[in-house]
Design a protein around this motif. Structure first.
Motif, PDB file in Angstrom:
ATOM      1  N   LEU A  43     -27.903  22.837  31.197  1.00  0.00           N
ATOM      2  CA  LEU A  43     -26.998  21.898  30.543  1.00  0.00           C
ATOM      3  C   LEU A  43     -27.725  20.649  30.084  1.00  0.00           C
ATOM      4  O   LEU A  43     -28.597  20.140  30.783  1.00  0.00           O
ATOM      5  CB  LEU A  43     -25.868  21.528  31.500  1.00  0.00           C
ATOM      6  N   PRO A  44     -27.349  20.114  28.923  1.00  0.00           N
ATOM      7  CA  PRO A  44     -28.009  18.907  28.423  1.00  0.00           C
ATOM      8  C   PRO A  44     -27.575  17.686  29.229  1.00  0.00           C
ATOM      9  O   PRO A  44     -26.554  17.715  29.894  1.00  0.00           O
ATOM     10  CB  PRO A  44     -27.516  18.822  26.979  1.00  0.00           C
TER      11      PRO A  44
ATOM     12  N   ARG B 163     -26.156  14.936  28.440  1.00  0.00           N
ATOM     13  CA  ARG B 163     -24.879  14.278  28.145  1.00  0.00           C
ATOM     14  C   ARG B 163     -23.695  15.138  28.540  1.00  0.00           C
ATOM     15  O   ARG B 163     -22.552  14.735  28.349  1.00  0.00           O
ATOM     16  CB  ARG B 163     -24.777  13.990  26.645  1.00  0.00           C
ATOM     17  N   SER B 164     -23.963  16.299  29.081  1.00  0.00           N
ATOM     18  CA  SER B 164     -22.909  17.256  29.390  1.00  0.00           C
ATOM     19  C   SER B 164     -21.858  16.638  30.294  1.00  0.00           C
ATOM     20  O   SER B 164     -22.186  15.966  31.272  1.00  0.00           O
ATOM     21  CB  SER B 164     -23.540  18.458  30.072  1.00  0.00           C
TER      22      SER B 164
ATOM     23  N   GLU C  55     -17.488   4.849  29.319  1.00  0.00           N
ATOM     24  CA  GLU C  55     -17.892   4.038  28.176  1.00  0.00           C
ATOM     25  C   GLU C  55     -17.503   2.590  28.387  1.00  0.00           C
ATOM     26  O   GLU C  55     -18.190   1.673  27.955  1.00  0.00           O
ATOM     27  CB  GLU C  55     -17.172   4.613  26.954  1.00  0.00           C
TER      28      GLU C  55
ATOM     29  N   PRO D   2     -30.785  11.003  27.510  1.00  0.00           N
ATOM     30  CA  PRO D   2     -31.861  11.560  26.690  1.00  0.00           C
ATOM     31  C   PRO D   2     -32.495  10.481  25.823  1.00  0.00           C
ATOM     32  O   PRO D   2     -31.867   9.482  25.487  1.00  0.00           O
ATOM     33  CB  PRO D   2     -31.140  12.594  25.827  1.00  0.00           C
ATOM     34  N   ALA D   3     -33.730  10.706  25.448  1.00  0.00           N
ATOM     35  CA  ALA D   3     -34.383   9.807  24.500  1.00  0.00           C
ATOM     36  C   ALA D   3     -33.693   9.946  23.158  1.00  0.00           C
ATOM     37  O   ALA D   3     -33.163  11.002  22.827  1.00  0.00           O
ATOM     38  CB  ALA D   3     -35.856  10.200  24.360  1.00  0.00           C
ATOM     39  N   LEU D   4     -33.679   8.874  22.397  1.00  0.00           N
ATOM     40  CA  LEU D   4     -32.940   8.908  21.141  1.00  0.00           C
ATOM     41  C   LEU D   4     -33.843   9.273  19.975  1.00  0.00           C
ATOM     42  O   LEU D   4     -35.055   9.082  20.013  1.00  0.00           O
ATOM     43  CB  LEU D   4     -32.263   7.558  20.882  1.00  0.00           C
ATOM     44  N   ASP D   5     -33.214   9.760  18.946  1.00  0.00           N
ATOM     45  CA  ASP D   5     -33.881  10.101  17.694  1.00  0.00           C
ATOM     46  C   ASP D   5     -34.661   8.886  17.166  1.00  0.00           C
ATOM     47  O   ASP D   5     -34.191   7.759  17.281  1.00  0.00           O
ATOM     48  CB  ASP D   5     -32.776  10.493  16.701  1.00  0.00           C
ATOM     49  N   PRO D   6     -35.803   9.099  16.561  1.00  0.00           N
ATOM     50  CA  PRO D   6     -36.545   7.953  16.012  1.00  0.00           C
ATOM     51  C   PRO D   6     -35.775   7.179  14.955  1.00  0.00           C
ATOM     52  O   PRO D   6     -36.049   6.012  14.730  1.00  0.00           O
ATOM     53  CB  PRO D   6     -37.797   8.588  15.397  1.00  0.00           C
ATOM     54  N   GLY D   7     -34.779   7.822  14.333  1.00  0.00           N
ATOM     55  CA  GLY D   7     -33.991   7.118  13.328  1.00  0.00           C
ATOM     56  C   GLY D   7     -32.941   6.216  13.918  1.00  0.00           C
ATOM     57  O   GLY D   7     -32.252   5.501  13.196  1.00  0.00           O
ATOM     58  N   ALA D   8     -32.795   6.248  15.241  1.00  0.00           N
ATOM     59  CA  ALA D   8     -31.768   5.408  15.856  1.00  0.00           C
ATOM     60  C   ALA D   8     -32.212   3.958  15.848  1.00  0.00           C
ATOM     61  O   ALA D   8     -33.409   3.650  15.884  1.00  0.00           O
ATOM     62  CB  ALA D   8     -31.528   5.861  17.283  1.00  0.00           C
ATOM     63  N   ALA D   9     -31.237   3.066  15.851  1.00  0.00           N
ATOM     64  CA  ALA D   9     -31.563   1.645  15.895  1.00  0.00           C
ATOM     65  C   ALA D   9     -32.204   1.328  17.242  1.00  0.00           C
ATOM     66  O   ALA D   9     -31.929   1.980  18.244  1.00  0.00           O
ATOM     67  CB  ALA D   9     -30.293   0.824  15.707  1.00  0.00           C
ATOM     68  N   ASP D  10     -33.063   0.311  17.264  1.00  0.00           N
ATOM     69  CA  ASP D  10     -33.690  -0.062  18.516  1.00  0.00           C
ATOM     70  C   ASP D  10     -32.651  -0.575  19.489  1.00  0.00           C
ATOM     71  O   ASP D  10     -31.648  -1.152  19.097  1.00  0.00           O
ATOM     72  CB  ASP D  10     -34.722  -1.172  18.273  1.00  0.00           C
TER      73      ASP D  10
END
Lengths: 390, 222
Positions: free
Chosen positions: B78-79, B81-82, B150, B191-199
């Protein structure tokens, strides 16, 4: 239109050999393996031929619209997920788009393309479900396993980004909840390729199969006039020749770019209006959606760094007013009529669901058919009972 | 528009090949029962009737190893965020009740009381603290939406991918804070975020210019 003809009593034959017969009232459902969920069909049949058919709905009514009235917009997303559970992302999207349009909120580009990607993947998931369950109702046991295998692959990808396999709860007013995980776009791309590569296996069992053909060609023909009169939408309407797709006609998100000429999006229509045409529309739409999803992956990979949502105030209050926002859900038009009195909960949030209209047409289509054809027609009217009853 | 052939419903055309319609696809005695009319070719055409194409697919699947993960012998991968269950980090909880308020199902039960701590320095102010007495989540009501997680401002609630907590008695689905605390051991890192995500906000804060003012912090403050 409810057509409740009382069963006729007749005498068949003449003279002393006459046999008194009567039409039979047959209830299909609400619990029945051939109906998707708790739909009750009250049929009046003459032998095996249907005289009248009346869909009786409401067995799954959960009072969603009333529940909406005491919840704020994030909590509404939780409930909105669940009326058409096969297109959960598209439902959430409709709610947040309606709220954002009333707030006049501009969503970051990254969120727009991510939403489109997830909405199209959701569409593929929905269509794969029906591509599996419809042959099952016709008697073909194998395609549902193939279809569900593809669904599992896609659900894995959706779970990685949102945490849920069916109820994603990933849309928020202003964008998406979290940003995409690292490497996720690559996994989406490879999953799309895998699914596309295995689709011919699924199609080989449906397209060109003589049994499926015999049971669905010319069965349950819906004319374009009937479709327009009942407000049927989505793949069922397009299979009867009605060329309407909200993604192209009233574009939301960035669908205008995708459905422009040269883009990967195109509207799939057929003219015959029978069950086979509906099945074919579904199959082709899977291909189109996979193309659109692939395009979105490409765009997302090339976008500059940016946020995935707009920072919201502590309490989101929608200004007074009303709006109707409809999106092209996998099953048809899904509209939210939002009336706000300036609070953080809506005054009224009416849900126009696709399946409600799609099922209402059954009372016109079914009469004259045999019960075995009724199963074929019912399966081809892609609906989700939660969507009908809300 | 539909052509003449399909205007007449299937029913009106009468029964055709009744036997074929009830055949199970896995029952293969079709050789004897060739269709009387010319079979319509599928998209891919060819001389092979469509039914055999499906057969070829299933034959191929028969000789390919299956990809099924046989749960419960094999646990699913399972990932992070599951959404399996909710874990509570009790020390972070200040009983602000935000999670209980925001829950769309009202399935979180919180009891707390205020304690007064005596002043630490002479002539100082007494401090008030919230002490959490009870924190229960009723998983029979929970819709696994994640709003509580959240909304928690103190990072006291987390998602965990654990899903094997089915009970025979529905009252056991109300997890109290000790059980919720036990789930904390199963919470994966995000999880680590996509490189396109905002810092992240912490990174952007570092790049902000230092505000002019004190060169050194005042004495006594950490």
């Amino acid at each position: 239109m409810t057509s409740t003809t009382d069963p006729r009593e007749l005498t068949v034959g003449v003279g002393a050999g006459g046999l008194a017969t009567a039409d039979m009232v047959l209830n299909i459902g609400p619990q029945h393996p051939a109906t998707h969920g708790v739909l009750r069909l009250r049929l009046v049949v003459d032998g095996e031929r249907i005289i009248t058919a009346e869909p009786i709905i409401g067995y799954m009514h959960r009072g969603a619209e009333k529940l909406f009235e005491v919840r704020d917009y994030r909590q509404i997303t939780v409930l909105a997920n669940r009326h058409d559970w096969l297109s959960a992302f598209s439902n959430e999207l409709g709610v947040v788009l309606a709220v954002e349009s009333m707030l006049g909120m501009e969503v970051p580009e990254r969120a727009v393309w991510a939403r489109m990607l997830l909405a199209e993947l959701n569409r593929v998931l929905n269509h794969l479900m029906f591509l599996g369950s419809y042959p099952l109702e016709l008697g073909a046991i194998t395609p549902i396993f193939y279809a569900f295998r593809e669904r599992e692959e896609l659900q894995t990808v959706m779970e990685e980004v949102s945490g849920g396999r069916m109820h994603y709860m990933f849309n928020r007013v202003g964008g998406l909840l979290h940003d995409l995980p690292a490497g996720w776009l690559g996994r989406v791309e490879s999953t799309i390729e895998d699914v596309r590569g295995r689709l011919p296996d699924l199609e080989s069992m449906l397209v060109g199969n003589e049994i499926v053909h015999a049971r669905t060609r010319g069965v349950g023909v819906l004319s374009a006039e009937t479709v327009a009169a009942y407000g049927v939408s989505g793949p069922i309407a397009r299979a009867s020749g009605l060329d309407v797709d909200l993604r192209r006609d009233t574009p939301y998100l960035a669908y205008d770019q995708v459905f422009s000429s040269g883009g990967p999006g195109r509207v799939v229509t057929r003219t015959q209006g029978d069950s086979l045409a509906r099945l074919e529309v579904l199959l082709e739409q899977v291909h189109v959606s996979l193309d659109i999803a692939q395009h979105c992956v490409g765009v997302l990979g090339s976008l500059p760094q940016g946020p995935i949502n707009v920072k919201l105030p502590k309490v989101v209050r929608v200004p007074e007013g009303e709006t109707y926002y409809a999106t092209e859900n996998p099953l048809g038009f899904n509209g939210y009529y939002l009336v706000s009195r300036g609070d953080k909960t809506p005054w009224r949030l009416k849900l126009r669901s696709a399946s409600f209209n799609n099922v209402s047409v059954l009372s016109e289509t079914l009469p004259g058919n045999l019960i075995s054809d009724m199963v074929a027609i019912l399966g081809s009217m892609f609906f989700v009972v939660g969507d009908i009853d809300k | 528009m539909s052509d003449d052939d399909s205007v007449r419903t299937r029913a009106e055309r009468g029964p055709e090949r009744r036997g074929a319609a009830t055949d199970n696809m896995s029952d293969r005695t079709m050789d004897a029962e060739q269709p009387e009319r010319e079979p319509e070719r599928g998209e891919r055409g060819g001389l092979v009737p469509g039914i055999f194409k499906g057969l070829a697919t299933t034959a191929r699947a028969m000789v390919t190893p299956s990809h099924t993960a046989e749960y419960p012998d094999v646990l699913p991968d399972l990932p992070p965020r599951s959404r399996g269950t909710i874990a509570l980090l009790e020390e972070n909880c200040t009983s602000c009740m935000l999670c209980a308020r925001e829950c769309p199902d009202w399935c979180i039960y919180i009891d707390s009381h205020k304690e007064t701590l005596p002043a630490t320095t002479e002539g100082g102010r007494e401090r008030q603290r919230n002490v959490l007495d009870r924190f229960g989540i009723d998983f029979s009501l929970c819709m696994y939406c994640g709003i509580c997680i959240e909304v928690c401002p103190f990072d006291a609630l987390f998602w965990s991918p654990e899903f094997e907590y089915a009970e025979t008695d529905i009252r056991d689905m109300l997890h109290e804070k000790d059980r919720l605390g036990e789930w904390m051991a199963t919470v994966p890192p995000p999880p680590a975020l996509d490189p396109g995500a905002a810092d992240a906000a912490e990174v952007t804060a570092l790049s902000k210019p230092v505000r002019p003012g004190r060169a050194t912090p005042p004495a006594g403050r950490p």
